[in-house]
Enzyme design. Sequence first.
Site, short mmCIF file in Angstrom:
data_model
loop_
_atom_site.label_atom_id
_atom_site.label_comp_id
_atom_site.label_asym_id
_atom_site.label_seq_id
_atom_site.Cartn_x
_atom_site.Cartn_y
_atom_site.Cartn_z
N LYS A 71 0.85 -1.20 0.00
CA LYS A 71 0.00 0.00 0.00
C LYS A 71 0.88 1.25 0.00
O LYS A 71 0.60 2.22 -0.69
CB LYS A 71 -0.94 0.00 1.22
CG LYS A 71 -2.10 -0.97 1.04
CD LYS A 71 -2.84 -1.26 2.33
CE LYS A 71 -3.82 -2.42 2.07
NZ LYS A 71 -4.42 -2.96 3.30
N GLN A 101 -4.99 -2.02 9.54
CA GLN A 101 -4.79 -3.32 8.87
C GLN A 101 -5.40 -4.43 9.73
O GLN A 101 -5.08 -4.56 10.91
CB GLN A 101 -3.29 -3.56 8.65
CG GLN A 101 -2.97 -4.80 7.86
CD GLN A 101 -3.49 -4.76 6.41
OE1 GLN A 101 -3.36 -3.75 5.72
NE2 GLN A 101 -4.11 -5.84 5.97
N ASP A 158 -11.46 2.59 3.93
CA ASP A 158 -11.75 1.16 3.79
C ASP A 158 -13.26 0.94 3.62
O ASP A 158 -13.67 -0.14 3.19
CB ASP A 158 -11.28 0.41 5.04
CG ASP A 158 -10.04 -0.43 4.76
OD1 ASP A 158 -9.76 -0.69 3.58
OD2 ASP A 158 -9.37 -0.83 5.73
#
Length: 298
Positions: free
Chosen positions: A58, A102, A125
Amino acid sequence: MATEPSAKVIDGKAVAKQIREEISAEVSKLKDAIGVVPGLAVILVGDRKDSATYVRNKKIACESVGITSFEVHLPEDASEQEVLKYISDFNDDPSVHGILVQLPLPSHMNEQTILNAVTIEKDVDGFHPLNIGRLAMRGRDPLFVPCTPKGCIELLHRYGVEIKGKRAVVIGRSNIVGMPAALLLQREDATVSIVHSRTKNPEEITRQADIIISAVGQPNMVRGSWIKPGAVIIDVGINPVEDASSPRGYRLVGDICYEEACKVAAAVTPVPGGVGPMTIAMLLSNTLSSAKRAHNFQ
Ligand code: NAP
């Protein structure tokens, strides 16, 4: 006589590359016009190798399009309070436009408490219940859509696959892929069925689909006989299977039996090189949109 493969390959790697180029151009435009650089903060807790790889990828992807990345790496035994403090600081930091925690988190942490702490304006997200709730409601719009399902729909769009009025089957109902994928297809006016582990006749239901999105995590579960001739298949599954001929001793396959699908379907995503690269591209896209929205930039 055996049928020859006829399906078109949906090349997620190529589409993701194109999207990243588009994002890169827009990031430059934003910077030149108003001096704003989009920023993405990633919080990683613990030492899982797969999570560390995802975070590194990322970061590299952000750099490649000109998005600033901020990274926090906490030890496995960090407290929930520490994570919440970082989230709170990033929520208040105007140079951060997206915050990503994460997953999975260590078992002593409450995932729900932590994800709920991310302000919905930076929830790139798309996992915050308010964003998911808006996705589910007619007449409401989420600020962000979860990246993997968004990538699936983007692939259908970019390959000119009509969704409206079609029968779609989503296999899997997880919060991060299956459920939001089904909601997105419904928003695009498909008639959607969801197949899960308790479904009695998955093959029969899946065979009715014009569009299949599979997010299960079972290698080669969907056989050629499950597929209606001419269907379009998006395979989200990433499953390692033993392969002595590979230097790593394993290779990755999807949920769909690719060789069989290629003989029946109109189009299919490969694994790897299908949905995987789209997920990161959508994360970059969500971060850019967030920065533009924060500064009212069209
Ligand atoms: P998950 O949370 O484990 O959910 C799996 C879903 O599949 C569940 O809803 C489960 O049903 C259903 N299921 C399990 N066995 C089944 C069966 N035999 N028949 C029908 N449905 C079955 O997994 P996930 O996080 O959604 O991930 C799914 C797959 O996608 C994994 O291979 C993962 O690695 C991959 N993935 C890829 C990306 C990407 O970027 N390409 C991103 C995320 C995930 P129940 O609800 O009844 O348990």
